[in-house]
Design a protein around this motif. Structure first.
Motif: not given
Length: 136
Positions: A32, A70-71, A74-75
């Motif tokens: 992340d 789904e993230l 963006e990450e």
């Protein structure tokens, strides 16, 4: 015989400096943005850079690490924009553990807005890691 080290697996924040000192060719498992920021901060102190892959939990299994699909975009973009000592090379996915190509492909294809010819490594692909283009 020159050896190129790759790091695959969960990286604890207290082990980042040890990893940087090993000078791996590629870190396969940045889970992340927060971990990327911590790696970037320590790379800056040591005046180094590192190639890495963002890990995506395409199977959405609690037992597996990584960002949810789904993230992921963006990450990925946050890391690209904010971590100047990291060379983000692509993504690594830990999807379904299956010999069935269609099941594995289903987990990869679910990434929204994925770019054409995106580079990826899938750790669960037919028993061992494989590199491939997502649209092939």
């Amino acid at each position: 015989l020159p050896i190129e080290w790759h790091f695959v697996g969960r990286l604890q924040k207290n082990k980042i400096n040890h990893l940087i000192d090993l000078n791996p060719v590629l870190l396969h498992s940045c889970v992340d943005f927060d971990l990327a920021l911590e790696i970037d901060k320590r790379l800056k102190i040591k005046n180094k850079t590192m190639d890495l892959l963002l890990q995506i939990n395409s199977a959405k299994e609690e037992s597996k690490a990584g960002i949810m699909p789904e993230l992921a975009i963006e990450e990925y973009l946050k890391i690209k924009q904010n971590c100047k000592n990291i060379n983000l090379k692509g993504v690594m996915s830990i999807g379904a553990h299956s010999e069935d190509k269609e099941i594995v492909k289903k987990h990869i294809e679910k990434y929204p807005n994925q770019p054409k010819k995106a580079y990826a490594v899938h750790a669960g692909l037919f028993g061992h890691p494989r590199r491939f283009y997502l649209d092939s």
